[in-house]
Design a protein around this motif. Structure first.
Motif, PDB file in Angstrom:
ATOM      1  N   VAL A   1      11.688  25.244 -38.059  1.00 19.25           N
ATOM      2  CA  VAL A   1      12.656  26.177 -37.498  1.00 19.25           C
ATOM      3  C   VAL A   1      13.195  27.035 -38.638  1.00 19.25           C
ATOM      4  O   VAL A   1      13.425  26.545 -39.743  1.00 19.25           O
ATOM      5  N   GLY A   2      13.341  28.328 -38.353  1.00 17.45           N
ATOM      6  CA  GLY A   2      13.829  29.262 -39.361  1.00 17.45           C
ATOM      7  C   GLY A   2      15.223  29.748 -39.040  1.00 17.45           C
ATOM      8  O   GLY A   2      15.994  29.084 -38.343  1.00 17.45           O
ATOM      9  N   ARG A   3      15.498  30.915 -39.521  1.00 18.92           N
ATOM     10  CA  ARG A   3      16.848  31.449 -39.370  1.00 18.92           C
ATOM     11  C   ARG A   3      17.152  31.796 -37.920  1.00 18.92           C
ATOM     12  O   ARG A   3      16.274  32.010 -37.102  1.00 18.92           O
ATOM     13  N   VAL A   4      18.450  31.867 -37.632  1.00 18.28           N
ATOM     14  CA  VAL A   4      18.939  32.202 -36.300  1.00 18.28           C
ATOM     15  C   VAL A   4      19.295  33.689 -36.297  1.00 18.28           C
ATOM     16  O   VAL A   4      19.940  34.179 -37.216  1.00 18.28           O
TER      17      VAL A   4
ATOM     18  N   VAL B   1       3.752  26.762 -23.031  1.00 16.33           N
ATOM     19  CA  VAL B   1       3.915  26.246 -24.388  1.00 16.33           C
ATOM     20  C   VAL B   1       5.321  25.682 -24.517  1.00 16.33           C
ATOM     21  O   VAL B   1       6.232  26.088 -23.788  1.00 16.33           O
ATOM     22  N   ALA B   2       5.501  24.744 -25.439  1.00 15.08           N
ATOM     23  CA  ALA B   2       6.822  24.163 -25.693  1.00 15.08           C
ATOM     24  C   ALA B   2       6.937  23.830 -27.169  1.00 15.08           C
ATOM     25  O   ALA B   2       5.950  23.474 -27.815  1.00 15.08           O
ATOM     26  N   ALA B   3       8.152  23.931 -27.684  1.00 11.68           N
ATOM     27  CA  ALA B   3       8.424  23.622 -29.083  1.00 11.68           C
ATOM     28  C   ALA B   3       9.271  22.361 -29.184  1.00 11.68           C
ATOM     29  O   ALA B   3      10.349  22.280 -28.583  1.00 11.68           O
ATOM     30  N   VAL B   4       8.775  21.378 -29.931  1.00  5.48           N
ATOM     31  CA  VAL B   4       9.545  20.171 -30.238  1.00  5.48           C
ATOM     32  C   VAL B   4      10.087  20.376 -31.648  1.00  5.48           C
ATOM     33  O   VAL B   4       9.329  20.325 -32.617  1.00  5.48           O
ATOM     34  N   ILE B   5      11.378  20.634 -31.730  1.00  3.58           N
ATOM     35  CA  ILE B   5      11.992  21.003 -33.005  1.00  3.58           C
ATOM     36  C   ILE B   5      13.063  19.976 -33.351  1.00  3.58           C
ATOM     37  O   ILE B   5      14.020  19.790 -32.602  1.00  3.58           O
ATOM     38  N   GLU B   6      12.884  19.334 -34.511  1.00  3.02           N
ATOM     39  CA  GLU B   6      13.846  18.333 -34.978  1.00  3.02           C
ATOM     40  C   GLU B   6      14.476  18.815 -36.274  1.00  3.02           C
ATOM     41  O   GLU B   6      13.794  19.329 -37.166  1.00  3.02           O
TER      42      GLU B   6
ATOM     43  N   CYS C   1       7.224  14.574 -24.612  1.00  2.00           N
ATOM     44  CA  CYS C   1       6.858  15.332 -25.817  1.00  2.00           C
ATOM     45  C   CYS C   1       7.633  14.833 -27.035  1.00  2.00           C
ATOM     46  O   CYS C   1       7.067  14.701 -28.124  1.00  2.00           O
ATOM     47  N   VAL C   2       8.923  14.555 -26.872  1.00  2.00           N
ATOM     48  CA  VAL C   2       9.721  14.039 -27.988  1.00  2.00           C
ATOM     49  C   VAL C   2       9.217  12.652 -28.389  1.00  2.00           C
ATOM     50  O   VAL C   2       9.070  12.359 -29.582  1.00  2.00           O
TER      51      VAL C   2
ATOM     52  N   GLU D   1      17.701  17.187 -38.794  1.00  2.00           N
ATOM     53  CA  GLU D   1      18.755  16.192 -39.038  1.00  2.00           C
ATOM     54  C   GLU D   1      18.888  15.230 -37.860  1.00  2.00           C
ATOM     55  O   GLU D   1      19.976  14.944 -37.385  1.00  2.00           O
ATOM     56  N   ARG D   2      17.745  14.750 -37.384  1.00  3.10           N
ATOM     57  CA  ARG D   2      17.646  13.764 -36.298  1.00  3.10           C
ATOM     58  C   ARG D   2      18.224  14.256 -34.969  1.00  3.10           C
ATOM     59  O   ARG D   2      18.653  13.479 -34.137  1.00  3.10           O
ATOM     60  N   ARG D   3      18.217  15.576 -34.796  1.00  2.04           N
ATOM     61  CA  ARG D   3      18.614  16.196 -33.529  1.00  2.04           C
ATOM     62  C   ARG D   3      17.481  17.117 -33.085  1.00  2.04           C
ATOM     63  O   ARG D   3      16.753  17.662 -33.914  1.00  2.04           O
ATOM     64  N   PHE D   4      17.383  17.305 -31.781  1.00  2.33           N
ATOM     65  CA  PHE D   4      16.312  18.118 -31.208  1.00  2.33           C
ATOM     66  C   PHE D   4      16.907  19.360 -30.557  1.00  2.33           C
ATOM     67  O   PHE D   4      17.919  19.288 -29.854  1.00  2.33           O
ATOM     68  N   LEU D   5      16.238  20.491 -30.796  1.00  2.00           N
ATOM     69  CA  LEU D   5      16.688  21.759 -30.236  1.00  2.00           C
ATOM     70  C   LEU D   5      16.206  21.871 -28.791  1.00  2.00           C
ATOM     71  O   LEU D   5      15.016  21.818 -28.511  1.00  2.00           O
ATOM     72  N   LEU D   6      17.167  22.004 -27.879  1.00  2.00           N
ATOM     73  CA  LEU D   6      16.868  22.164 -26.459  1.00  2.00           C
ATOM     74  C   LEU D   6      17.587  23.394 -25.939  1.00  2.00           C
ATOM     75  O   LEU D   6      18.447  23.962 -26.615  1.00  2.00           O
TER      76      LEU D   6
END
Length: 161
Positions: free
Chosen positions: A96-99, A11-16, A134-135, A18-23
């Protein structure tokens, strides 16, 4: 031993945001690479549970999948070890939620937010070509509802379900 061939389900998460992606930046057998928060489906969990768990383990961020970006099949052969594996990857987008204040998975050096241009500039360091694919699919608006996925209760331990 069974002669039935089985791909490794990931599985993979594509998380955006503010126009940035979490890697994640991670140590691999091929050196340091960039990847989406991703990993293997574990026994007794749904695909949605797996992507939320992997995102938490690798980035310390909560993640709630909202749709399926795509299903991808790829074959990987390590130049170093000769390992040959076929992967079946389910990529999700969501919220995406809290850290949390927690250590990241073994081998994960850090979580970072990259722009699309930064993703393009680091293409040679991606864990696989699927990172950018994916992105790109996400940016094209490709998605399917989670209702297409069904996990019977027997998967999560209820053999009567």
């Amino acid at each position: 031993m069974s002669d039935i061939w089985k791909p490794s389900v990931t599985v993979a998460a594509v998380i955006e945001r503010e126009r940035r992606f979490l890697l994640v930046e991670e140590e691999t057998s091929e050196g340091v690479r960039f990847n989406q928060p991703a990993g293997h489906l574990d026994p007794f969990e749904s695909l949605e549970q797996a992507v939320a768990r992997e995102t938490m383990e690798e980035t310390a961020h909560e993640f709630a999948p909202s749709s399926l970006v795509g299903v991808y099949m790829s074959r990987y052969q390590s130049a170093r070890t000769g390992l040959d594996v076929t992967y079946l990857r389910f990529a999700f987008c969501g919220t995406v939620g809290r850290v949390h204040d927690r250590p990241l998975d073994h081998g994960i050096l850090r979580a970072l937010w990259l722009t699309y241009d930064e993703l393009l500039a680091t293409r040679d360091l991606h864990r696989s070509p699927l990172v950018l694919q994916c992105v790109d699919d996400y940016l094209k608006g490709q998605s399917a509802p989670l209702s297409l996925l069904h996990t019977t209760p027997s998967v999560i331990g209820d053999l009567n379900g």
